[in-house]
Design a protein around this motif. Structure first.
Motif, short mmCIF file in Angstrom:
data_model
loop_
_atom_site.label_atom_id
_atom_site.label_comp_id
_atom_site.label_asym_id
_atom_site.label_seq_id
_atom_site.Cartn_x
_atom_site.Cartn_y
_atom_site.Cartn_z
N ARG A 1 0.86 -1.18 0.00
CA ARG A 1 0.00 0.00 0.00
C ARG A 1 0.89 1.23 0.00
O ARG A 1 1.81 1.32 0.80
N ALA B 1 0.71 5.23 0.49
CA ALA B 1 -0.16 6.30 0.96
C ALA B 1 -0.15 7.49 0.00
O ALA B 1 -1.12 8.24 -0.07
N ASP C 1 -3.44 4.90 -1.09
CA ASP C 1 -3.47 3.86 -0.06
C ASP C 1 -4.32 2.66 -0.48
O ASP C 1 -5.10 2.11 0.28
#
Length: 100
Positions: free
Chosen positions: A81, A83, A87
């Protein structure tokens, strides 16, 4: 399953690009002070001072990223993931290549 690996923001890539605008802003600020001290036209001194303030603001905007220590990328067994890119989980089956 191993614990997720968290990658934080690196300050090294943020400080050096901010040096240029700070330096240019300081030069313009010094020039505005010299112009004001020598009795130059107030309008021209104002423009030079505003340009110096804009350069200092740009330097501060660039440098603020160096003090952000939040987690940017999380790697785990399911994928990663990021951000900075929404995300969203990207599964390892979709990853075609990795580079630094």
């Amino acid at each position: 399953m191993a614990a997720p690996l968290e990658l934080r923001n690196s300050p090294s890539g943020k400080i050096l690009p901010a040096v240029g605008p700070f330096l240019i802003g300081g030069i313009f600020g010094f020039g505005a002070l010299q112009g004001a001290a020598s009795g130059a036209d107030g309008g021209h001194v104002l423009w030079i001072a505003l340009l110096g303030a804009a350069c200092l603001g740009l330097g501060a905007f660039i440098a603020r990223g160096a003090f952000d220590t939040s987690v940017k990328v999380v790697l785990d067994s399911h994928g990663f993931r990021d951000a900075r890119a929404g995300d969203v989980l990207v599964p390892w089956s979709k990853v075609q290549s990795v580079r630094l």
